[in-house]
Design a protein around this motif. Sequence first.
Motif, PDB file in Angstrom:
ATOM      1  N   ASP A 174      10.264  -1.342  40.793  1.00  0.00           N
ATOM      2  CA  ASP A 174      11.449  -1.067  41.599  1.00  0.00           C
ATOM      3  C   ASP A 174      12.528  -2.119  41.370  1.00  0.00           C
ATOM      4  O   ASP A 174      13.710  -1.874  41.550  1.00  0.00           O
ATOM      5  CB  ASP A 174      11.097  -0.949  43.087  1.00  0.00           C
ATOM      6  CG  ASP A 174      10.471  -2.211  43.678  1.00  0.00           C
ATOM      7  OD1 ASP A 174      10.278  -3.200  42.949  1.00  0.00           O
ATOM      8  OD2 ASP A 174      10.163  -2.197  44.886  1.00  0.00           O
ATOM      9  N   ASP A 199      15.800  -7.188  34.194  1.00  0.00           N
ATOM     10  CA  ASP A 199      16.986  -6.337  34.169  1.00  0.00           C
ATOM     11  C   ASP A 199      18.261  -7.171  34.296  1.00  0.00           C
ATOM     12  O   ASP A 199      19.324  -6.779  33.811  1.00  0.00           O
ATOM     13  CB  ASP A 199      16.934  -5.325  35.311  1.00  0.00           C
ATOM     14  CG  ASP A 199      15.856  -4.278  35.097  1.00  0.00           C
ATOM     15  OD1 ASP A 199      15.469  -4.055  33.945  1.00  0.00           O
ATOM     16  OD2 ASP A 199      15.402  -3.685  36.095  1.00  0.00           O
ATOM     17  N   ASP A 253      14.444   4.798  34.459  1.00  0.00           N
ATOM     18  CA  ASP A 253      15.519   4.577  35.417  1.00  0.00           C
ATOM     19  C   ASP A 253      16.727   5.479  35.124  1.00  0.00           C
ATOM     20  O   ASP A 253      17.838   5.171  35.516  1.00  0.00           O
ATOM     21  CB  ASP A 253      15.937   3.105  35.448  1.00  0.00           C
ATOM     22  CG  ASP A 253      16.437   2.596  34.115  1.00  0.00           C
ATOM     23  OD1 ASP A 253      16.371   3.346  33.133  1.00  0.00           O
ATOM     24  OD2 ASP A 253      16.886   1.440  34.067  1.00  0.00           O
ATOM     25  N   THR A 256      18.110   5.827  41.281  1.00  0.00           N
ATOM     26  CA  THR A 256      17.323   4.743  40.706  1.00  0.00           C
ATOM     27  C   THR A 256      17.840   3.402  41.186  1.00  0.00           C
ATOM     28  O   THR A 256      18.890   3.326  41.830  1.00  0.00           O
ATOM     29  CB  THR A 256      17.417   4.797  39.177  1.00  0.00           C
ATOM     30  OG1 THR A 256      18.738   4.363  38.808  1.00  0.00           O
ATOM     31  CG2 THR A 256      17.175   6.192  38.645  1.00  0.00           C
ATOM     32  N   GLN A 288      19.368   1.207  39.563  1.00  0.00           N
ATOM     33  CA  GLN A 288      20.662   0.907  38.976  1.00  0.00           C
ATOM     34  C   GLN A 288      21.734   1.942  39.311  1.00  0.00           C
ATOM     35  O   GLN A 288      22.890   1.754  38.976  1.00  0.00           O
ATOM     36  CB  GLN A 288      20.536   0.807  37.445  1.00  0.00           C
ATOM     37  CG  GLN A 288      19.897  -0.488  36.977  1.00  0.00           C
ATOM     38  CD  GLN A 288      18.415  -0.510  37.229  1.00  0.00           C
ATOM     39  OE1 GLN A 288      17.772   0.542  37.237  1.00  0.00           O
ATOM     40  NE2 GLN A 288      17.863  -1.677  37.457  1.00  0.00           N
ATOM     41  N   GLY A 346      11.300  -2.617  32.222  1.00  0.00           N
ATOM     42  CA  GLY A 346      11.069  -2.625  33.663  1.00  0.00           C
ATOM     43  C   GLY A 346       9.640  -2.912  34.054  1.00  0.00           C
ATOM     44  O   GLY A 346       9.273  -2.721  35.218  1.00  0.00           O
TER      45      GLY A 346
END
Length: 879
Positions: free
Chosen positions: A302, A307, A183, A236, A238, A315
């Motif tokens: 995704d 998280d 990510d 990404t 985040q 992830g």
Amino acid sequence: MPNVPTGEEPRTPGAQRRTILKAGLGGAAIAATGLTLGTAGPAAADAAHHPAPPRHAPKSWQSYVQGPSSRTVRPTGVQRTSGAVTGADALLKPGGGVTVLKRPQPLAPPRWPDGTTATASSAHAPNGGNNGQPRTYDAANAIDGNTDTFWNDDTMAAYPDTLTVTTAGAVSLAGITLLSNSDGVPSDFTVETWDGSAWQPAATVTGSTSVRKAVPFAKTVSTTQVRINVTADQNTPQGEFTRINEVYPGVLPDDDIPRVVVDFGKVVVGYPHVRFASASGNSPGVRLAFSETLQFLTDRSDFTRADQSGVASGGTDQFAVPAGGADWKDTKGYQSGTQVYADGLHGFRYLQITLDALATDAPAAQPWGEVAIDAVWLDFTAYLGTPDSYGGWFLSSDDELNRYWYGAAYTNELVTDTFRPDDIDPRGADSPTLDGKLVLQDGAKRDRDPYVGDLAVSARTLYLTHADAAAAARNVLADLADHQRADGWIPPASINDYTLPLFDYPLWWVTCSWDYVLHTGDHGYAAHYYPQLTKLLDSWYPSVTDTDGLLSKGLNGTSGYGDYAFLGRSGQITYYNANYVQALNDAASIARLLGHRTDANRWAARARTVADAVNAHLWDADAGAYLDSSTGAVRHAQDGNSIAITAGVADATRAAAALAHLDATTALPYGNAFMDNDTIFDGASQRVYAFTSYPELVARFLSDQADSALDQIRRTYGWMDRNDPGTTHWEGIGPDGSLYEGAYTSMAHGWSTGVLPALTNELLGIRAVSPGFADWSVQPRPGSVEWARGQVPTPHGPITADWQHSGHGSFTLTVKAPHGTSGTVAVPTDGREVTVEVDRHQVWNGKKGTGYQAALHGGYVTLEGLGSGTHTVTVRPAR
């Protein structure tokens, strides 16, 4: 709904950290744009998988149902494999062989010499914790030999972000290898080496998506310093930032990690199962990554709840396969002590199975060995929508509209599920008062928490399709009312222990409560929660009302309150006040039902006062539309203008002008934007929310702009239907038709299903008038659609409508109503002088009525007092 900013993760300048997402509710055709599905943006990358079929006469409504036939759902195809994978197709055929993944034990990577140090232009400050230990993101992590730590730049600083490795003495390098976090992959960067007096270019990389990237130099160099200059990163879930786990001194050969990606055909939700036939004896690890789209399927999911909960899972969901094989159901928790973690339930279309393991999971799981898989499937947990379960249905002459209706139904089924502590938003959303109950959540993959604003759309969709599950809405509404604050405010959801401060969602609680009573006839709910209704409307909202009689965000300590999109709005806002008018009128209906005439009259009078104030202070005569806010930058919002029309604030002249303004300023190839300019945030005029598009669709139908509404439906829902993942309806659409918040975007969101009630209530025309459909109305608004038929479930039995529109004043409608009910029918005249018959008896002769109190109103002949049974209404041009 869009998310609550927390500031915990780095973002590009000006961007917000997406964490808690939530929200709720209440075109003229585009000329050639030059945009095509192939070039529209990231979301269109898989458009070729979903070509738009031609419109045609369908065979049956049952053929459009999207739900699985049973709770065991298997993949429909293999998308791709990499590394040493054999027999991948066996995953599609239970009992048809095994799929084998093999990987030799990786060689130990080279290490920098002792005394090597690393510095960076910036480093993100520690945030959160990892099993009780604070996270650090400084440059030293990039050379410490631990692949689970990384350097994370502080992206509030401008590019380039630099990482410099310095050795105690000269080293000979033919290149380097970067191991990134999936990510935070640097996509564009340069590598320089120090020649003793100046930096010299050694390599340039552009467009990289590789987590492990070998970077050979043009020639071997002797140097004491290597500098990596990052100029772009992948977008990404985040945000956009650099995360480099290791920089290795040398060019490492490709590590062909075995991977296989299976496709479930559409978004599904539940517990994944993998049956392992056998494995090597070293506890080989398997990592599962999930994604709703191929675009965001990487070596991490995704989205994963880990998280948000702080669990270090990389992830992915992990499993260490025993030598004898295993039948593994992916559920939340650790397999071995505090190692080998899995998140459990997921919403996804694509599943990637990888032979690999986290370094921190050794020796419980090893990143090499051999596994043989003989079956993959999903235990589907959501509402199982089969043809037999549908109490309501829809069918028309337009194949596209049919697909969108059943896509909405399926999207809503995915979010109708049991509230379980392990499967919901981990940020304080669990509640003993909801555990084990059927609820309407917001999204299939996230946030998986019931938000009352979302119910403004998703509950209507539920009532019109699966009324047997109406308790899913009641459970949410009752629970939120039970958690009412002492001052009268009602929380929007259970998240943050019922404390998330939203300004608009208590209004949606009122409207959703009336919707529930209207569709179900549940007088007991209305009576039980009437005190909460009274306290909300007579205590809290008056406390945030200004001297103009308008709600004003900022009063009574509400400046920090959000709304469905966490917009930076304050003061007098049209959307809040139009919602207030609707809520007051809905509350008055509840009061009348319960015999509280004084309250009903008082709330109805207040609604008129607020409506007058909206027209006096928020109408922009120059633009011919309602302002978003009476102060600050001039802009006009879809939400406020649309709900002003549906709530009756706008008269016909203002409604026509406001819709014309939205036509001229917000129409896009993928729907209508929710703002007409970017003064509230960059890109607002390119963002589409199906949530706020729903009231605009209703406003267009009510304003006799049916074809305009249909055009907007085809652009909005056609875009989502044609693009990956197909079928289901997205939380939001961004510039060029992209996923508006990247991988974090929910691609199956109940608040986006408004096309279904719009087509049933407006196009087909069936509506409840009094609780439980004791009184109903049927008023088709056909536009260019040739015919439609459908059914709505009611407590008395189904109501069906079937109409054909030949145009030029020719129209036939057959209505079948259940025993104990009566209703009103309105049939279109196409602007012509017509005659109207009911069951072959003339009731309108072109000038006056001769039965059923027939009258001409705004292009419709209305008929009162039709009873139960079957009635056929025929409209013909007058001779």
